[in-house]
Design an enzyme around this catalytic site. Structure first.
Site, PDB file in Angstrom:
ATOM      1  N   TYR A 132      11.446   3.623   4.529  1.00 51.92           N
ATOM      2  CA  TYR A 132      10.606   3.565   3.889  1.00 51.92           C
ATOM      3  C   TYR A 132      10.459   2.311   2.835  1.00 51.92           C
ATOM      4  O   TYR A 132       9.055   1.425   2.603  1.00 51.92           O
ATOM      5  CB  TYR A 132      11.334   4.270   2.094  1.00 51.92           C
ATOM      6  CG  TYR A 132      10.698   3.975   0.709  1.00 51.92           C
ATOM      7  CD1 TYR A 132       9.461   5.346   0.657  1.00 51.92           C
ATOM      8  CD2 TYR A 132      10.899   3.112   0.191  1.00 51.92           C
ATOM      9  CE1 TYR A 132       8.846   4.945  -0.525  1.00 51.92           C
ATOM     10  CE2 TYR A 132       9.928   3.015  -1.043  1.00 51.92           C
ATOM     11  CZ  TYR A 132       8.661   3.860  -1.324  1.00 51.92           C
ATOM     12  OH  TYR A 132       8.116   3.918  -2.041  1.00 51.92           O
ATOM     13  N   PRO A 169       7.854  -6.039  -7.221  1.00 48.52           N
ATOM     14  CA  PRO A 169       8.609  -4.196  -7.461  1.00 48.52           C
ATOM     15  C   PRO A 169       8.297  -3.495  -6.859  1.00 48.52           C
ATOM     16  O   PRO A 169       7.589  -3.496  -5.228  1.00 48.52           O
ATOM     17  CB  PRO A 169       6.745  -4.462  -8.725  1.00 48.52           C
ATOM     18  CG  PRO A 169       6.091  -4.725  -8.653  1.00 48.52           C
ATOM     19  CD  PRO A 169       6.432  -5.599  -8.065  1.00 48.52           C
ATOM     20  N   THR A 225      -0.254  -1.776 -10.417  1.00 47.05           N
ATOM     21  CA  THR A 225      -0.971  -1.611  -9.513  1.00 47.05           C
ATOM     22  C   THR A 225      -2.002  -1.044  -9.266  1.00 47.05           C
ATOM     23  O   THR A 225      -2.203   0.106  -9.677  1.00 47.05           O
ATOM     24  CB  THR A 225       0.385  -1.038  -9.024  1.00 47.05           C
ATOM     25  OG1 THR A 225       1.952  -2.024  -8.630  1.00 47.05           O
ATOM     26  CG2 THR A 225      -0.471  -0.676  -6.948  1.00 47.05           C
ATOM     27  N   HIS A 234      -0.219  -4.150  -0.337  1.00 49.94           N
ATOM     28  CA  HIS A 234       0.861  -4.232  -0.725  1.00 49.94           C
ATOM     29  C   HIS A 234       2.224  -4.060   0.932  1.00 49.94           C
ATOM     30  O   HIS A 234       2.650  -3.044   1.381  1.00 49.94           O
ATOM     31  CB  HIS A 234       0.227  -1.805  -0.480  1.00 49.94           C
ATOM     32  CG  HIS A 234       2.108  -1.765  -1.298  1.00 49.94           C
ATOM     33  ND1 HIS A 234       1.404  -1.495  -2.844  1.00 49.94           N
ATOM     34  CD2 HIS A 234       2.329  -0.389  -1.411  1.00 49.94           C
ATOM     35  CE1 HIS A 234       2.241  -0.613  -3.927  1.00 49.94           C
ATOM     36  NE2 HIS A 234       3.130  -0.154  -2.132  1.00 49.94           N
ATOM     37  N   ILE A 245       5.480 -12.716   3.113  1.00 57.59           N
ATOM     38  CA  ILE A 245       6.014 -13.793   3.195  1.00 57.59           C
ATOM     39  C   ILE A 245       8.232 -13.517   3.370  1.00 57.59           C
ATOM     40  O   ILE A 245       7.751 -12.722   2.677  1.00 57.59           O
ATOM     41  CB  ILE A 245       6.165 -14.490   1.483  1.00 57.59           C
ATOM     42  CG1 ILE A 245       4.623 -14.183   0.409  1.00 57.59           C
ATOM     43  CG2 ILE A 245       7.170 -15.232   0.943  1.00 57.59           C
ATOM     44  CD1 ILE A 245       4.299 -15.693   0.889  1.00 57.59           C
TER      45      ILE A 245
END
Length: 426
Positions: free
Chosen positions: A47, A100, A179, A318, A352
């Site tokens: 995940y 998040p 989002t 994402h 990043i």
């Protein structure tokens, strides 16, 4: 003269090294990732680390950074550096926020609290995930006065949207981050191969089960009339996970149909595939918070967002988890900044991995970046302390990169300090 966060971190590590102590969490991303994988369950790793399809977008994100080389300038006299920035009324000690990341309970049951406390310890703002396991009120309490923003997934129930926004305002969120790119889940083979959807096991839905409007929806749900689920060992484990992660007593939950009804309700209303610009146009009348749209990749979408009066956008794919083969966020950042000009607030995430990456993103037009997988890897290895160390190390490297390129503040990080390796004559 201040030593700056870079030298302070180096001195801390080297002094400990004299005593035979090494950092609890690796300071380089490759080893950080390796140890995090070793510390994680198969489902957690799939995940957090997995991407969409063949993983091409994740590779695109990294290859985009590799196309740019930093060109240090000498004798700049940057003995002291100022890494701070004001953004939408939030004071950032460094141009970094914690992104998040949903369903962190797969990594650690108290992932939201560990992350919040690490954010408070370092002063770095945390964008609370809408898919957290811990209610936002408890997470906010763990942060004290450290700034926090709140991520919103737009539900199919408008009453729930309003309730979540009101709660975000009540906890002192500095901005609402909507989002856009997860109106449906992308094709994620790592999760699919394991048949693993954390929300179906009651993980990552704590913002919902703690919400009064959501509880009304659960109460109004008709009793299930479908066939009884097949009883297997895995089904029993899933039921226990749902019961354990639902508010209230474990034994009371075990006898109640409510925990399972909550999961079914969530799966019915989570995110809104019909989300459109018409929905976004209503936000200004629904909140007093600055509004940030996350998931922008096309310049025209960025222009439209600012025309509607939003306060900032996050250029993001994402983390490569939604569309396989999508444009790299860094490449999209360049186009978006060119389209909207220098004034609007533009943030960036996806890819990043280091302080040098932060430097590159700032030089290409980002006002700040959101950090995702690296801090989750730190969490997997050492909990709160691991998150703190990842943050500290990335800030330290950014500070040292500024010193070594002759830059004394963020305004000095410009495109002139980068070389486009793809533009060289062949």
């Amino acid at each position: 003269m201040s030593a700056g966060p870079g030298r302070l971190r180096q001195n801390q590590i080297y002094r400990a090294g004299v005593l035979g102590r090494r950092p609890a969490v690796p300071t380089d991303f490759t080893e950080l990732e390796r140890q995090a994988r070793k510390a994680s369950s198969a489902k957690a790793w799939a995940y957090v680390a997995g991407g969409a399809g063949l993983g091409r977008t994740m590779r695109n994100n990294r290859e985009a950074f590799d196309r740019w080389a930093i060109v240090p300038r000498m004798l700049g006299g940057a003995a002291e550096r100022d890494l701070s920035r004001d953004l939408l009324g939030t004071r950032l000690p460094a141009p970094i926020l914690l992104a998040p990341v949903g369903a962190g309970q797969l990594v650690d049951r108290d992932s939201d609290l560990h992350t919040a406390r690490a954010a408070a310890a370092t002063g770095i703002p945390y964008v609370f995930t809408n898919q957290g396991g811990t209610p936002m009120e408890q997470t906010a309490a763990a942060m004290g006065d450290t700034p926090r923003w709140f991520q919103l997934y737009w539900s199919t129930d408008e009453g729930l949207v309003d309730s979540l926004i009101q709660r975000a305002e009540a906890i002192g969120a500095g901005a609402l981050v909507i989002t856009l790119d997860t109106t449906v889940l992308g094709w994620r083979p790592q999760d699919l191969n394991l048949g693993s959807l954390p929300f179906a096991q009651g993980l990552g839905i704590g913002q919902y089960t703690s919400d009064p409007r959501f509880r009304e929806l659960v109460d109004a749900r008709p009793a299930s009339t479908g066939p009884r689920p097949q009883v297997t060992l895995a089904a029993i484990r899933s039921l226990l996970s749902i019961v354990r992660n639902h508010p209230g007593s474990f034994w009371a939950n075990l006898r109640s149909p409510r925990p399972r009804a909550s999961v079914e309700t969530f799966l019915d209303i989570y995110s809104n595939p019909r989300l459109s610009w018409d929905h976004i146009a209503t936000v200004r009348d629904r909140t007093r918070l600055p509004v940030v749209l996350k998931g922008i990749l096309h310049p025209d979408d960025a222009r439209r967002a600012f025309e509607l009066g939003v306060d900032a956008v996050v250029v993001s794919n994402h983390g490569g988890r939604q569309v396989d083969g999508a444009i790299a966020s860094l490449d999209a950042l360049v186009r978006v900044r060119e389209a909207v000009g220098p004034e609007p607030a533009v943030l960036m995430d996806s890819g990043i991995r280091s302080g040098a990456d932060v430097f590159t993103a700032l030089a290409l037009g980002a006002d700040a970046v959101l950090l995702g997988r690296p801090y989750m890897y730190g969490l997997a290895i050492a909990g709160q302390r691991g998150v703190e160390q990842v943050i500290t190390d990335i800030v330290a490297e950014l500070d040292l990169t500024m010193a070594l390129t002759g830059v004394s503040d963020l305004a000095g990080i410009t495109r002139e300090l980068l070389d486009d390796r793809t533009a060289r004559p062949r």
